[in-house]
Write a protein that holds these residues in place. Structure first.
Motif, short mmCIF file in Angstrom:
data_model
loop_
_atom_site.label_atom_id
_atom_site.label_comp_id
_atom_site.label_asym_id
_atom_site.label_seq_id
_atom_site.Cartn_x
_atom_site.Cartn_y
_atom_site.Cartn_z
N GLN A 107 0.93 -1.27 -0.01
CA GLN A 107 0.07 -0.11 0.08
C GLN A 107 1.09 1.30 0.01
OE1 GLN A 107 -2.27 -1.02 3.55
NE2 GLN A 107 -3.63 -2.51 2.32
N LYS A 108 2.05 1.32 0.60
CA LYS A 108 2.89 2.30 0.68
C LYS A 108 3.35 2.46 -0.67
CE LYS A 108 4.42 1.86 5.54
NZ LYS A 108 5.50 1.46 6.40
N GLN A 109 3.60 1.42 -1.47
CA GLN A 109 4.31 1.31 -2.82
C GLN A 109 3.07 2.23 -3.84
OE1 GLN A 109 6.73 2.31 -4.95
NE2 GLN A 109 7.72 0.47 -4.06
N MET A 110 1.73 1.73 -3.34
CA MET A 110 0.87 2.24 -4.25
C MET A 110 0.68 3.89 -4.03
SD MET A 110 -2.12 -0.40 -3.74
CE MET A 110 -1.70 -2.13 -4.27
N LEU A 111 0.91 4.13 -2.71
CA LEU A 111 0.86 5.73 -2.38
C LEU A 111 1.86 6.37 -3.24
CD1 LEU A 111 -0.34 8.07 -0.82
CD2 LEU A 111 0.97 7.27 1.03
#
Length: 234
Positions: free
Chosen positions: A138-142
């Motif tokens: 999810q951090k990478q998506m952000l």
């Protein structure tokens, strides 16, 4: 058409010479993948394009204009975004606040925000959560969402699949295919299976130089070349 040109780009970091004369043309559209062993100079190439390190000598040309030596913020304003390997998000800020910081005027274009929700539904779900509480995927998506919250012609992305679960990697591949329909992605990646699934063009960086450049389809079909340049057989 050529979007970005690197000409004899040499970059030193302290007393160490990392790039020894990288020359490469990045065509407009699609995903261009930089491959290579650890320490070959891939990340340094991205950071030199982005102005975080200045190549001396050598030049970086974007859309026909020389951007060598410009401040990183000025390079970003010309339409280049950068997603570093460490993602560069602010853990103490919410998803919404992280994205607001990446906008040009401090407010969202609702059409682009809707597109981000479609690409990365988890970001809408965790909109008010602080970024530190997100999973690695999810951090990478952000981090990627911050790069595309405004229109960008070129997006530099460094090792986006590192440490991610296979299901997240598959979702990321689908998102990159969608993004590359409207922007060019210059991707540094160690996961060759992921790289060949989305890459149109590629180059191998070895010891600070371009050892090979061509289409991903041709490179993926040449196992001998892969083994020689990337040691994939090991």
């Amino acid at each position: 058409m050529t979007l970005l040109s690197l000409n004899n780009m040499k970059t030193d970091i302290g007393q160490y010479a990392v790039l020894h004369g990288v020359t490469l043309d990045i065509p407009e559209g699609g995903v261009f993948v930089l491959l290579g062993r650890n320490g070959a100079g891939k990340t340094t190439t991205l950071r030199s394009i982005m102005g975080l390190w200045t190549p001396t000598p050598g030049s970086v040309t974007f859309r026909g204009a020389d951007i060598t030596g410009l401040h990183t913020a000025d390079i970003a304003r010309k339409g280049i975004a950068y997603v570093p390997e460490n993602m560069g998000i602010f853990g103490g800020l919410t998803v919404e606040e992280n994205l607001i910081l990446a906008t040009d005027k401090g407010r969202f274009d609702q059409a682009r925000l809707k597109r981000i929700y479609e690409l990365f539904p988890a970001l809408e779900q965790f909109w008010t959560k602080q970024a530190w509480s997100l999973s690695g995927g999810q951090k990478q998506m952000l981090a990627v969402a911050r790069a595309i919250i405004e229109p960008r012609a070129l997006i530099l992305i460094d090792e986006p699949t590192k440490g991610l679960a296979p299901s997240i990697v598959a979702a990321m591949a689908e998102a990159f295919r969608e993004i590359s329909q409207n922007a060019t992605i210059l991707l540094v990646e160690q996961n060759f299976h992921f790289a060949k699934s989305i890459g149109r063009d590629m180059a191998v960086i070895d010891d600070g130089l371009v050892a090979h450049a061509g289409t991903m389809a041709d490179f993926a079909a040449d196992t001998e070349l892969q083994e020689r340049l990337l040691s994939l057989s090991a």
